[in-house]
Design a protein around this motif. Structure first.
Motif, PDB file in Angstrom:
ATOM      1  N   GLY A  91     -13.525   8.330   9.849  1.00 24.82           N
ATOM      2  CA  GLY A  91     -13.828   9.585  10.507  1.00 24.82           C
ATOM      3  C   GLY A  91     -13.402  10.818   9.726  1.00 24.82           C
ATOM      4  N   TRP A  92     -13.187  10.672   8.413  1.00 27.50           N
ATOM      5  CA  TRP A  92     -12.752  11.828   7.630  1.00 27.50           C
ATOM      6  C   TRP A  92     -13.940  12.593   7.062  1.00 27.50           C
ATOM      7  CZ3 TRP A  92      -9.558   8.823   3.369  1.00 27.50           C
ATOM      8  CH2 TRP A  92     -10.398   7.920   2.711  1.00 27.50           C
ATOM      9  N   ARG A 131       3.844   5.308  -6.085  1.00 24.96           N
ATOM     10  CA  ARG A 131       4.388   6.394  -5.264  1.00 24.96           C
ATOM     11  C   ARG A 131       3.410   6.839  -4.174  1.00 24.96           C
ATOM     12  NH1 ARG A 131       7.810   4.358  -7.715  1.00 24.96           N
ATOM     13  NH2 ARG A 131       9.456   5.328  -8.961  1.00 24.96           N
ATOM     14  N   VAL A 132       2.593   5.910  -3.713  1.00 21.54           N
ATOM     15  CA  VAL A 132       1.681   6.147  -2.593  1.00 21.54           C
ATOM     16  C   VAL A 132       1.800   4.971  -1.636  1.00 21.54           C
ATOM     17  CG1 VAL A 132      -0.729   6.364  -1.866  1.00 21.54           C
ATOM     18  CG2 VAL A 132       0.044   7.477  -3.963  1.00 21.54           C
ATOM     19  N   LYS A 133       1.946   5.251  -0.337  1.00 21.87           N
ATOM     20  CA  LYS A 133       2.035   4.185   0.642  1.00 21.87           C
ATOM     21  C   LYS A 133       0.664   3.935   1.248  1.00 21.87           C
ATOM     22  CE  LYS A 133       4.616   2.542   4.649  1.00 21.87           C
ATOM     23  NZ  LYS A 133       5.722   2.833   5.604  1.00 21.87           N
ATOM     24  N   PRO A 134       0.063   2.751   1.023  1.00 21.85           N
ATOM     25  CA  PRO A 134      -1.256   2.467   1.586  1.00 21.85           C
ATOM     26  C   PRO A 134      -1.208   2.377   3.109  1.00 21.85           C
ATOM     27  CG  PRO A 134      -0.686   0.913  -0.170  1.00 21.85           C
ATOM     28  CD  PRO A 134       0.569   1.637   0.201  1.00 21.85           C
ATOM     29  N   VAL A 135      -2.289   2.824   3.746  1.00 21.91           N
ATOM     30  CA  VAL A 135      -2.386   2.719   5.209  1.00 21.91           C
ATOM     31  C   VAL A 135      -3.619   1.935   5.636  1.00 21.91           C
ATOM     32  CG1 VAL A 135      -1.109   4.858   5.556  1.00 21.91           C
ATOM     33  CG2 VAL A 135      -3.616   4.927   5.465  1.00 21.91           C
ATOM     34  N   LEU A 136      -4.513   1.624   4.682  1.00 22.11           N
ATOM     35  CA  LEU A 136      -5.729   0.879   5.006  1.00 22.11           C
ATOM     36  C   LEU A 136      -6.163   0.061   3.798  1.00 22.11           C
ATOM     37  CD1 LEU A 136      -7.956   0.610   7.307  1.00 22.11           C
ATOM     38  CD2 LEU A 136      -9.300   2.223   5.929  1.00 22.11           C
ATOM     39  N   LEU A 137      -6.533  -1.202   4.046  1.00 16.26           N
ATOM     40  CA  LEU A 137      -7.104  -2.061   3.014  1.00 16.26           C
ATOM     41  C   LEU A 137      -8.598  -2.217   3.253  1.00 16.26           C
ATOM     42  CD1 LEU A 137      -4.447  -4.934   2.860  1.00 16.26           C
ATOM     43  CD2 LEU A 137      -4.580  -2.889   1.420  1.00 16.26           C
ATOM     44  N   GLU A 138      -9.345  -2.433   2.180  1.00 11.17           N
ATOM     45  CA  GLU A 138     -10.778  -2.708   2.287  1.00 11.17           C
ATOM     46  C   GLU A 138     -11.119  -3.900   1.409  1.00 11.17           C
ATOM     47  OE1 GLU A 138     -12.536   0.900   0.825  1.00 11.17           O
ATOM     48  OE2 GLU A 138     -12.626   0.160  -1.242  1.00 11.17           O
ATOM     49  N   THR A 139     -12.209  -4.576   1.731  1.00 14.18           N
ATOM     50  CA  THR A 139     -12.707  -5.642   0.872  1.00 14.18           C
ATOM     51  C   THR A 139     -14.194  -5.801   1.120  1.00 14.18           C
ATOM     52  OG1 THR A 139     -12.192  -7.846   0.008  1.00 14.18           O
ATOM     53  CG2 THR A 139     -12.462  -7.657   2.391  1.00 14.18           C
ATOM     54  N   ARG A 145      -8.670  14.154  -0.641  1.00 13.02           N
ATOM     55  CA  ARG A 145      -7.226  14.338  -0.593  1.00 13.02           C
ATOM     56  C   ARG A 145      -6.470  13.029  -0.363  1.00 13.02           C
ATOM     57  NH1 ARG A 145      -3.832  18.686   0.812  1.00 13.02           N
ATOM     58  NH2 ARG A 145      -5.674  19.977   1.153  1.00 13.02           N
ATOM     59  N   ASN A 146      -7.024  12.154   0.464  1.00 12.41           N
ATOM     60  CA  ASN A 146      -6.244  11.021   0.973  1.00 12.41           C
ATOM     61  C   ASN A 146      -6.757   9.651   0.546  1.00 12.41           C
ATOM     62  OD1 ASN A 146      -4.521  12.785   2.420  1.00 12.41           O
ATOM     63  ND2 ASN A 146      -6.020  12.910   4.085  1.00 12.41           N
ATOM     64  N   ARG A 191      -3.350   9.704   9.552  1.00 11.30           N
ATOM     65  CA  ARG A 191      -2.837   9.948   8.193  1.00 11.30           C
ATOM     66  C   ARG A 191      -3.981  10.236   7.214  1.00 11.30           C
ATOM     67  NH1 ARG A 191       2.365   6.063   7.020  1.00 11.30           N
ATOM     68  NH2 ARG A 191       3.274   6.110   9.114  1.00 11.30           N
ATOM     69  N   LEU A 192      -5.068   9.491   7.337  1.00  8.73           N
ATOM     70  CA  LEU A 192      -6.176   9.681   6.404  1.00  8.73           C
ATOM     71  C   LEU A 192      -6.963  10.959   6.696  1.00  8.73           C
ATOM     72  CD1 LEU A 192      -7.488   6.011   6.103  1.00  8.73           C
ATOM     73  CD2 LEU A 192      -6.131   7.286   4.442  1.00  8.73           C
ATOM     74  N   CYS A 193      -6.919  11.421   7.926  1.00  3.29           N
ATOM     75  CA  CYS A 193      -7.628  12.644   8.284  1.00  3.29           C
ATOM     76  C   CYS A 193      -6.728  13.867   8.279  1.00  3.29           C
ATOM     77  CB  CYS A 193      -8.290  12.498   9.654  1.00  3.29           C
ATOM     78  SG  CYS A 193      -9.586  11.231   9.697  1.00  3.29           S
TER      79      CYS A 193
END
Length: 306
Positions: free
Chosen positions: A186-187, A237-245, A194-195, A299-301
C-alpha cells in the motif's frame, strides 16, 4: 536495477533514476566528469562514483555493483561513453568445481523429528562459499548466479543421527518494482524508494533432492526467516520487515511456503530486473510474502511528505 526504457533518455531533462531514486543535475554533472576525465576501468569508475556521490548502503559500503550496471545501461542508451570492457575471468558453471562433498547421496526418508535439531549456518568462509555454489549449481533448477546487490547465504544442517547437509538458502535485495507486492504493502512511489531496503528477497531455496523428510522444507523456511533478520541488520544496518519470493508456477505450487505461513499476493509479469525493452517473455511466477513484524505496513509506508 530499476527497469529503464531502451534507448535510455533523460525524462523532462532529468537523468535516469539510480536504484529507484532521482539523480540530481549536480550528481549527473559529477558522474559525467568522473567518466570523462578519470581514465579508470568500468569497475573503478563505479567505485569512484559511489564514493564521490555518497551512493552507499546503510552499512557504509558503496553500491558498486548497482552503479556498474547503471553505467552500462547509460552507455547502452547513448548517454555516456565508457572505456572498453576488460577481459574478465570466466564465471558461472565453468568456474564451479564439483567435489565429493556435493555428490548425490543415498535417498533418505523420515520426519522432522528424525533429523532435528535443524540449524542454519551463515556462509562466511571460502570453503563454505564454494560448497554453497556447487550445491545450488548442481541441484537448483535456476543454477548459481551472482546475486544482485546485498545478500546473505546459508547452509542448512540436520543434526540427527549425525551432522548432515540438508540444503541452501539465499536472501538478497528485493525487486525494485512489483505491482502485486506494492499493492499489498500500500505504499506510494516516494515511500517505496525510501523504504525498499526493508524488503528482502528469498532468492534461492534448496532442499537436497535425495532427502524426503516430511516438514523439513517449511521448517527451514520458518527458521531462516527468524535467523536472517539479525544477520541482515548486522551486515547492512537495515532491519527487514517483509520477505518476498517467487515460485515458478509451471514447476512448483509453493506448498512449503504456504505451510510456513507465507502469503500469496499475486503474479509477476514474466519480465526480469534487467528487461529494459519490456519485451522479455520469461516464466510467470507466483509472488509470496512473509511479514516479519505485525506493523510492517506502517514501517514501509512511513516517511514521505505525508
Amino acid at each position: 536495477m530499476e527497469q529503464l526504457s531502451s534507448p535510455i533518455v533523460a525524462v523532462h531533462g532529468e537523468p535516469p533514476t539510480f536504484c529507484g531514486r532521482a539523480v540530481s543535475q549536480e550528481e549527473w554533472k559529477v558522474l559525467r566528469e568522473i567518466v570523462d576525465s578519470c581514465g579508470l576501468s568500468r569497475h573503478e569508475l563505479a567505485g569512484t562514483i559511489c564514493e564521490g556521490l555518497g551512493w552507499l548502503r546503510p552499512n557504509g559500503r558503496p553500491k558498486a555493483r548497482e552503479c556498474y550496471e547503471y553505467l552500462n545501461l547509460l552507455e547502452a542508451g547513448g548517454l555516456i561513453q565508457l572505456p572498453p570492457q576488460r577481459e574478465q575471468r570466466r564465471r558461472g558453471p565453468t568456474s564451479i568445481r564439483y567435489s565429493e562433498a556435493g555428490q548425490e547421496r543415498a535417498r533418505r526418508e523420515g520426519t522432522l523429528s528424525d533429523v532435528s535439531p535443524v540449524r542454519l549456518g551463515l556462509v562466511t568462509t571460502a570453503q563454505e562459499r564454494a560448497l554453497w555454489r556447487e550445491l545450488v549449481e548442481r541441484y537448483h533448477y535456476l543454477g548459481h548466479k551472482v546475486p544482485y546487490g546485498a545478500h546473505l547465504r546459508y547452509l542448512v544442517w540436520m543434526s540427527t543421527p549425525a551432522t548432515e547437509l540438508a540444503g541452501c538458502v539465499q536472501f538478497s535485495s528485493a525487486a525494485r518494482r512489483l505491482a502485486s507486492r506494492d499493492r499489498y504493502i500500500g505504499w506510494d512511489e516516494e515511500r517505496r524508494q525510501r523504504n525498499l531496503q526493508q524488503v528482502v528477497s528469498n532468492s534461492r531455496f534448496l532442499i537436497l533432492p535425495w532427502l524426503s523428510i516430511r516438514g523439513l522444507a517449511s521448517h527451514v523456511l520458518s527458521v531462516s526467516a527468524r535467523v536472517m533478520v539479525e544477520d541482515w541488520e548486522e551486515a547492512y544496518r537495515v532491519k527487514p520487515v517483509l520477505l518476498e519470493t517467487f515460485v515458478d508456477r509451471e514447476r512448483y505450487e509453493g506448498t512449503c511456503y504456504r505451510a510456513a505461513n507465507w502469503v500469496e499476493v499475486g503474479q509477476t509479469t514474466g519480465r526480469g530486473r534487467m528487461d529494459r525493452d519490456r519485451t522479455a517473455a520469461g516464466p510467470v511466477k507466483t509472488c509470496l510474502v512473509y511479514p516479519l513484524t505485525d506493523d510492517f505496513r506502517q514501517r514501509l509506508c512511513a516517511g514521505g511528505r505525508g
